[in-house]
Design a protein around this motif. Structure first.
Motif, PDB file in Angstrom:
ATOM      1  N   UNK A 124      -6.324   2.116 -10.364  1.00 26.09           N
ATOM      2  CA  UNK A 124      -4.913   2.400 -10.667  1.00 26.09           C
ATOM      3  C   UNK A 124      -4.040   2.423  -9.417  1.00 26.09           C
ATOM      4  N   UNK A 125      -4.596   2.909  -8.285  1.00 26.38           N
ATOM      5  CA  UNK A 125      -3.827   2.958  -7.050  1.00 26.38           C
ATOM      6  C   UNK A 125      -3.654   1.542  -6.493  1.00 26.38           C
ATOM      7  N   UNK A 126      -2.648   1.391  -5.647  1.00 24.50           N
ATOM      8  CA  UNK A 126      -2.433   0.118  -4.960  1.00 24.50           C
ATOM      9  C   UNK A 126      -3.237   0.165  -3.660  1.00 24.50           C
ATOM     10  N   UNK A 180       0.153   5.888  -6.203  1.00 26.53           N
ATOM     11  CA  UNK A 180      -0.887   6.280  -5.252  1.00 26.53           C
ATOM     12  C   UNK A 180      -1.377   5.047  -4.510  1.00 26.53           C
ATOM     13  N   UNK A 181      -1.923   5.265  -3.327  1.00 26.52           N
ATOM     14  CA  UNK A 181      -2.435   4.155  -2.530  1.00 26.52           C
ATOM     15  C   UNK A 181      -3.825   4.487  -2.009  1.00 26.52           C
ATOM     16  N   UNK A 182      -4.572   3.431  -1.734  1.00 24.36           N
ATOM     17  CA  UNK A 182      -5.848   3.541  -1.036  1.00 24.36           C
ATOM     18  C   UNK A 182      -5.759   2.635   0.180  1.00 24.36           C
ATOM     19  N   UNK A 183      -5.855   3.215   1.361  1.00 29.78           N
ATOM     20  CA  UNK A 183      -5.827   2.433   2.593  1.00 29.78           C
ATOM     21  C   UNK A 183      -7.245   1.893   2.812  1.00 29.78           C
ATOM     22  N   UNK A 184      -7.364   0.560   2.904  1.00 27.22           N
ATOM     23  CA  UNK A 184      -8.677  -0.090   3.011  1.00 27.22           C
ATOM     24  C   UNK A 184      -8.585  -1.181   4.075  1.00 27.22           C
TER      25      UNK A 184
END
Length: 188
Positions: A5-7, A51-55
């Motif tokens: 769901x997060x970007x 929401x975000x996920x830093x990857x």
């Protein structure tokens, strides 16, 4: 295919392609370490809405990008890819784009959320790192690599490890389990 769901925040187009072959997710590309204010504002908006996920890549530029985003958008989620899972065949670089689908899915299944500064409290003390030999010993770097991989935090020096353990609210129980893995590796 698992839907996120997060970007997911990645460095470039090749990383986006690797993410999309592994999971169903939207991405924002930073276009490398020269992140513009416009990109940071898009990341902030994405954080506020979904929401975000830093990857980012497990290298120095990836760490720098991660730090810039964390400072601009406190309370991010992070996924870490082990360096050995991100090395291109023929040693032509390190990055998310070189990781297998399995490695990407594994990293995204162990996302960690940053603590906001107002919530910070010490769960793991500096003395815990010293007692575990994660600093101050000839083999401390190797020990931190194992702990970082086990806790899905990536590699870091002792000060960064201390900060991440507390920033991501790693409990004493999680820390002790990771130490058990470290001790088993040393026995082998």
């Amino acid at each position: 295919m698992k839907k996120i769901k997060e970007i997911i925040i990645v460095e470039g187009k090749s990383d986006t392609l690797a993410i999309k072959r592994s999971v169903e997710a939207d991405t924002i590309e930073t276009n490398g370490s020269e992140i513009s204010i416009d990109t940071l504002n898009r990341i902030k908006r994405a954080h506020d809405i979904r929401g975000i996920i830093v990857f980012t890549d497990p290298d120095f530029p990836g760490k720098r990008i991660r730090q810039i985003i964390s400072e601009f958008v406190p309370g991010c989620k992070h996924a870490y890819l082990a360096k050995q899972d991100a090395i291109a065949k023929g040693d032509k670089g390190v990055g998310v784009e070189h990781a297998s689908t399995e490695a990407i899915i594994e990293a995204l299944s162990h996302v960690r959320e940053e603590m906001m500064e107002s919530e910070e409290r010490e769960l793991i003390a500096w003395e815990d790192l010293i007692a575990a030999g994660l600093t101050g010993r000839a083999d401390s770097k190797k020990r931190r690599e194992i702990i970082g991989a086990e806790l899905r935090l990536g590699y870091m020096n002792a000060k960064q490890l201390y900060k991440r353990l507390n920033m991501f609210r790693i409990t004493q129980e999680e820390f002790q389990k990771a130490l058990q893995v470290l001790y088993r590796n040393e026995e082998d």
